[in-house]
Enzyme design. Structure first.
Site, mmCIF file in Angstrom:
data_model
loop_
_atom_site.group_PDB
_atom_site.id
_atom_site.type_symbol
_atom_site.label_atom_id
_atom_site.label_comp_id
_atom_site.label_asym_id
_atom_site.label_seq_id
_atom_site.Cartn_x
_atom_site.Cartn_y
_atom_site.Cartn_z
ATOM 1 N N ARG A 240 0.800 -1.360 -0.075
ATOM 2 C CA ARG A 240 -0.038 -0.160 -0.053
ATOM 3 C C ARG A 240 0.980 1.183 0.103
ATOM 4 N NH1 ARG A 240 -2.302 -3.340 3.974
ATOM 5 N NH2 ARG A 240 -4.294 -4.228 3.575
ATOM 6 N N LYS A 264 -2.177 -2.527 8.073
ATOM 7 C CA LYS A 264 -3.353 -1.679 8.662
ATOM 8 C C LYS A 264 -3.475 -2.500 9.966
ATOM 9 C CE LYS A 264 -6.265 -0.236 4.833
ATOM 10 N NZ LYS A 264 -7.615 -0.486 3.986
ATOM 11 N N HIS A 333 -1.912 3.115 -6.067
ATOM 12 C CA HIS A 333 -2.668 1.857 -5.766
ATOM 13 C C HIS A 333 -2.764 0.983 -6.864
ATOM 14 C CE1 HIS A 333 -4.930 -0.673 -3.337
ATOM 15 N NE2 HIS A 333 -6.169 -0.874 -4.156
ATOM 16 N N ARG A 336 -0.096 -1.828 -6.917
ATOM 17 C CA ARG A 336 -0.449 -3.042 -6.016
ATOM 18 C C ARG A 336 -1.559 -3.660 -6.686
ATOM 19 N NH1 ARG A 336 -1.134 -4.479 -0.591
ATOM 20 N NH2 ARG A 336 -3.201 -4.790 0.053
ATOM 21 N N HIS A 359 -3.964 -8.533 3.510
ATOM 22 C CA HIS A 359 -5.414 -8.572 3.607
ATOM 23 C C HIS A 359 -5.748 -9.327 4.955
ATOM 24 C CE1 HIS A 359 -6.173 -7.647 -0.982
ATOM 25 N NE2 HIS A 359 -5.956 -6.520 -0.118
ATOM 26 N N TYR A 368 -9.814 -9.415 -6.886
ATOM 27 C CA TYR A 368 -8.797 -9.546 -7.744
ATOM 28 C C TYR A 368 -9.044 -10.701 -8.758
ATOM 29 C CZ TYR A 368 -6.439 -6.180 -4.800
ATOM 30 O OH TYR A 368 -5.929 -4.849 -4.185
#
Length: 390
Positions: A240, A264, A333, A336, A359, A368
């Site tokens: 990210r 995150k 982004h 990525r 994730h 994706y």
């Protein structure tokens, strides 16, 4: 001095004291402008009739919805900022929310608090807010022209806020959770194909887009090495943009060919370096001391020597697109996104891609797969003899 003269002097002093008191501006009581304590401001020192009697009478006390007692007529202080600040502190300490998430939630909740004030309720009194208020807020955002994705983010902030209040016993139910998300348009970031990606990361082009070896001033070549190292990390490791910009020099382990990445929710993971990423980072680290401030730990720095910001990173990718001769520009982004798409198209395992992307849920990675399937169906429609050509 005779007794009579002494009495006259004392009377004069009392009269002077009363007059002086009458000329003073009496502070307002509890913020009520124009209230006095029984004296007029005319300088006469006499009670101001009915106004004096009203001021002398005991004030009525009223209770606010959150239990605060205020005098009648006094303005109720909006405690929304305090409640929002407490919530953001909890998000940072207990949930490990990133600085970007905290800033976004602060802006979203501030906008909600402003709207609720116009409706006569307050986030500082969360028990007064109803589902109808949240629905009205979303309707107002829609009329204002906000994107549905932005509306969903603001609703998510409201849900988290009221969940926090519910845990604290200030509300009985999460009214924001009773409101459904707006129906979203299915939009995905543009994924570059392999040829476009290679053109973007090609080091044989000059800084201004010309062909041939890299040429230009020493400063231009230094900045170009930084730009290519950043782009290589976004595509080669699937980071990210916040993760890449948050890297410090100590997070790079060239010998082991891994990065220590803070994702995150303050979740740390190790991300592998591709061969080209390894070489790009090595070249950039040789030039970095000439650009960075002496005490700056950031891996990627701007021309002033401080940590690179998101806006400048977006401009970097835009410049690389122009340098590559692409007829369009992409966001950081998108690199990525291209990383994940190319891995899945090459047959990579979904769980492995999930780990590489950081994730938390597999369903996030499965988006994706949908992009790859759409690309596959498009190829089928264009190439298969029995397909319906469009």
């Amino acid at each position: 001095m005779t007794g009579k003269n002494s009495q006259n002097a004392r009377g004069a002093r009392r009269s002077s004291a009363v007059t002086t008191q009458g000329e003073m501006a009496i502070p307002a009581d509890d913020g009520v402008a124009g209230q006095s304590e029984g004296y007029s401001t005319a300088g006469q020192g006499r009670p101001a009739g009915r106004a004096a009697r009203d001021a002398a009478a005991p004030q009525k006390k009223t209770k606010t919805a959150d239990g605060d007692t205020t005098e009648a007529g006094a303005a109720v202080v909006d405690r929304s900022p305090l409640f929002i600040e407490a919530f953001l502190t909890w998000m940072a300490v207990q949930k490990g929310a990133s600085e970007a998430t905290q800033k976004a939630y602060a802006v979203d909740l501030g906008q909600l608090a402003e709207f609720l004030r116009s409706q006569g309720v307050s986030l500082g009194q969360p028990q007064t807010v109803t589902r109808r208020h949240i629905q009205s807020f979303l309707a107002w955002l829609f009329r204002k022209g906000d994107a549905k994705s932005s509306m969903s983010r603001k609703l998510a902030a409201a849900r988290s806020f009221f969940r926090f209040q519910q845990r604290g016993g200030r509300v009985a139910e999460n009214v924001a959770a009773q409101v459904r998300n707006p129906r979203q348009e299915k939009r995905h970031p543009r994924a570059l194909n392999v040829d476009e990606t290679f053109a973007l990361l090609d080091t044989t082009k000059g800084p201004t887009g010309g062909s041939g070896p890299v040429s230009g001033s020493a400063e231009e070549e230094r900045v170009l090495r930084r730009d290519l190292a950043l782009a290589e990390l976004l595509y080669g490791s699937g980071l990210r943009i916040s993760e890449a910009l948050g890297l410090d020099v100590d997070d790079v382990q060239l010998a082991s060919r891994v990065l220590r990445v803070m994702g995150k929710g303050s979740k740390e993971r190790l991300s592998p370096l591709s061969d080209t990423s390894h070489e790009s980072l090595k070249r950039w680290l040789e030039e970095r001391p000439l650009l960075a401030l002496p005490e700056e730990p950031a891996l990627f720095v701007g021309t002033r020597g401080g940590r690179l910001n998101r806006r400048e990173a977006a401009r970097i990718v835009e410049r690389l697109c122009q340098r590559a001769g692409l007829t369009f520009t992409v966001s950081p982004h998108s690199l990525r996104h291209s990383f994940a798409t190319h891995l899945l198209e090459a047959g990579a395992d979904m769980r492995s891609v999930q780990e590489l992307l950081g994730h938390q849920r597999l369903t996030t990675t499965q988006r994706y797969t949908q992009v790859s399937l759409e690309s596959l169906m498009q190829t089928y429609d264009q190439a298969h003899p029995r397909a319906l050509k469009k």
